[in-house]
Design a protein around this motif. Sequence first.
Motif, PDB file in Angstrom:
ATOM      1  N   LYS A   1       0.842  -1.205   0.000  1.00  0.00           N
ATOM      2  CA  LYS A   1       0.000   0.000   0.000  1.00  0.00           C
ATOM      3  C   LYS A   1       0.876   1.255   0.000  1.00  0.00           C
ATOM      4  O   LYS A   1       0.593   2.212  -0.721  1.00  0.00           O
ATOM      5  CB  LYS A   1      -0.932   0.009   1.202  1.00  0.00           C
ATOM      6  N   TYR A   2       1.920   1.228   0.802  1.00  0.00           N
ATOM      7  CA  TYR A   2       2.821   2.371   0.872  1.00  0.00           C
ATOM      8  C   TYR A   2       3.424   2.664  -0.497  1.00  0.00           C
ATOM      9  O   TYR A   2       3.422   3.803  -0.968  1.00  0.00           O
ATOM     10  CB  TYR A   2       3.921   2.093   1.900  1.00  0.00           C
TER      11      TYR A   2
ATOM     12  N   VAL B   1       0.832   4.039  -2.971  1.00  0.00           N
ATOM     13  CA  VAL B   1       0.502   5.448  -2.740  1.00  0.00           C
ATOM     14  C   VAL B   1       1.661   6.347  -3.179  1.00  0.00           C
ATOM     15  O   VAL B   1       1.446   7.360  -3.848  1.00  0.00           O
ATOM     16  CB  VAL B   1       0.152   5.679  -1.250  1.00  0.00           C
ATOM     17  N   LYS B   2       2.884   5.981  -2.800  1.00  0.00           N
ATOM     18  CA  LYS B   2       4.050   6.813  -3.129  1.00  0.00           C
ATOM     19  C   LYS B   2       4.330   6.861  -4.626  1.00  0.00           C
ATOM     20  O   LYS B   2       4.728   7.899  -5.148  1.00  0.00           O
ATOM     21  CB  LYS B   2       5.302   6.304  -2.407  1.00  0.00           C
TER      22      LYS B   2
ATOM     23  N   GLY C   1       2.077   5.974  -7.082  1.00  0.00           N
ATOM     24  CA  GLY C   1       0.886   6.211  -7.887  1.00  0.00           C
ATOM     25  C   GLY C   1       0.615   5.085  -8.880  1.00  0.00           C
ATOM     26  O   GLY C   1      -0.132   5.272  -9.838  1.00  0.00           O
TER      27      GLY C   1
ATOM     28  N   ASP D   1      -1.020   1.947 -10.454  1.00  0.00           N
ATOM     29  CA  ASP D   1      -2.272   1.201 -10.398  1.00  0.00           C
ATOM     30  C   ASP D   1      -2.024  -0.287 -10.183  1.00  0.00           C
ATOM     31  O   ASP D   1      -2.796  -0.961  -9.495  1.00  0.00           O
ATOM     32  CB  ASP D   1      -3.082   1.399 -11.686  1.00  0.00           C
TER      33      ASP D   1
ATOM     34  N   PHE E   1      -1.389  -0.846  -6.595  1.00  0.00           N
ATOM     35  CA  PHE E   1      -2.634  -0.643  -5.852  1.00  0.00           C
ATOM     36  C   PHE E   1      -3.516  -1.878  -5.929  1.00  0.00           C
ATOM     37  O   PHE E   1      -4.032  -2.354  -4.912  1.00  0.00           O
ATOM     38  CB  PHE E   1      -3.385   0.587  -6.374  1.00  0.00           C
TER      39      PHE E   1
ATOM     40  N   HIS F   1      -2.040  -4.690  -3.986  1.00  0.00           N
ATOM     41  CA  HIS F   1      -2.314  -4.468  -2.561  1.00  0.00           C
ATOM     42  C   HIS F   1      -3.736  -4.872  -2.219  1.00  0.00           C
ATOM     43  O   HIS F   1      -3.974  -5.546  -1.210  1.00  0.00           O
ATOM     44  CB  HIS F   1      -2.078  -2.994  -2.200  1.00  0.00           C
TER      45      HIS F   1
ATOM     46  N   SER G   1       1.447   1.061   6.549  1.00  0.00           N
ATOM     47  CA  SER G   1       1.820   1.886   5.391  1.00  0.00           C
ATOM     48  C   SER G   1       2.115   3.320   5.810  1.00  0.00           C
ATOM     49  O   SER G   1       2.983   3.971   5.253  1.00  0.00           O
ATOM     50  CB  SER G   1       0.722   1.852   4.332  1.00  0.00           C
ATOM     51  N   ARG G   2       1.418   3.824   6.827  1.00  0.00           N
ATOM     52  CA  ARG G   2       1.661   5.179   7.308  1.00  0.00           C
ATOM     53  C   ARG G   2       2.978   5.266   8.067  1.00  0.00           C
ATOM     54  O   ARG G   2       3.684   6.264   8.002  1.00  0.00           O
ATOM     55  CB  ARG G   2       0.508   5.633   8.205  1.00  0.00           C
TER      56      ARG G   2
ATOM     57  N   CYS H   1       6.305   6.058   6.146  1.00  0.00           N
ATOM     58  CA  CYS H   1       6.521   7.385   5.548  1.00  0.00           C
ATOM     59  C   CYS H   1       7.707   8.092   6.163  1.00  0.00           C
ATOM     60  O   CYS H   1       8.057   7.966   7.245  1.00  0.00           O
ATOM     61  CB  CYS H   1       5.281   8.252   5.714  1.00  0.00           C
TER      62      CYS H   1
END
Length: 127
Positions: free
Chosen positions: A45-46, A49-50, A52, A54, A57, A60, A123-124, A127
């Motif tokens: 997920k991380y 998101v970082k 972008g 698909d 994603f 995940h 995932s947070r 960061c």
Amino acid sequence: MDFTNYQKQLFAQPEGEITVATTVRNFAGWFFDLLRNFVLVGGLKYFAVKSGSDVLFYLHEFALIVIFLYCLSYVDQWYVNLFGFMENRKLGYWLDIGFNGVVAIAIFLIIHRGASIIVAEISRAQC
């Protein structure tokens, strides 16, 4: 002093099954496997998101579904026969099915929410 007998007895394993230690080892192995899988899904997920991406994603999302189904697979290992005492066996059966269905749905929602929270936190944290 006979050292051959002493050596044989020095590292003797207690007779019988050591079920508590085996159970703890099995649970720890299962737990750390599950934790590793959650970290992997959180990492996906991380990176999704970082970057972008698909592809990452959807990978995940698929991994989250698989880990969710894995957790849910442990739910069907039991059945509560709460209304087995009733004379009307058919009614007791349907009440048991209803009760177990409600419990299964509650466990389903708890696992779903818990898996989502764990993956989001992992995932947070990266960061």
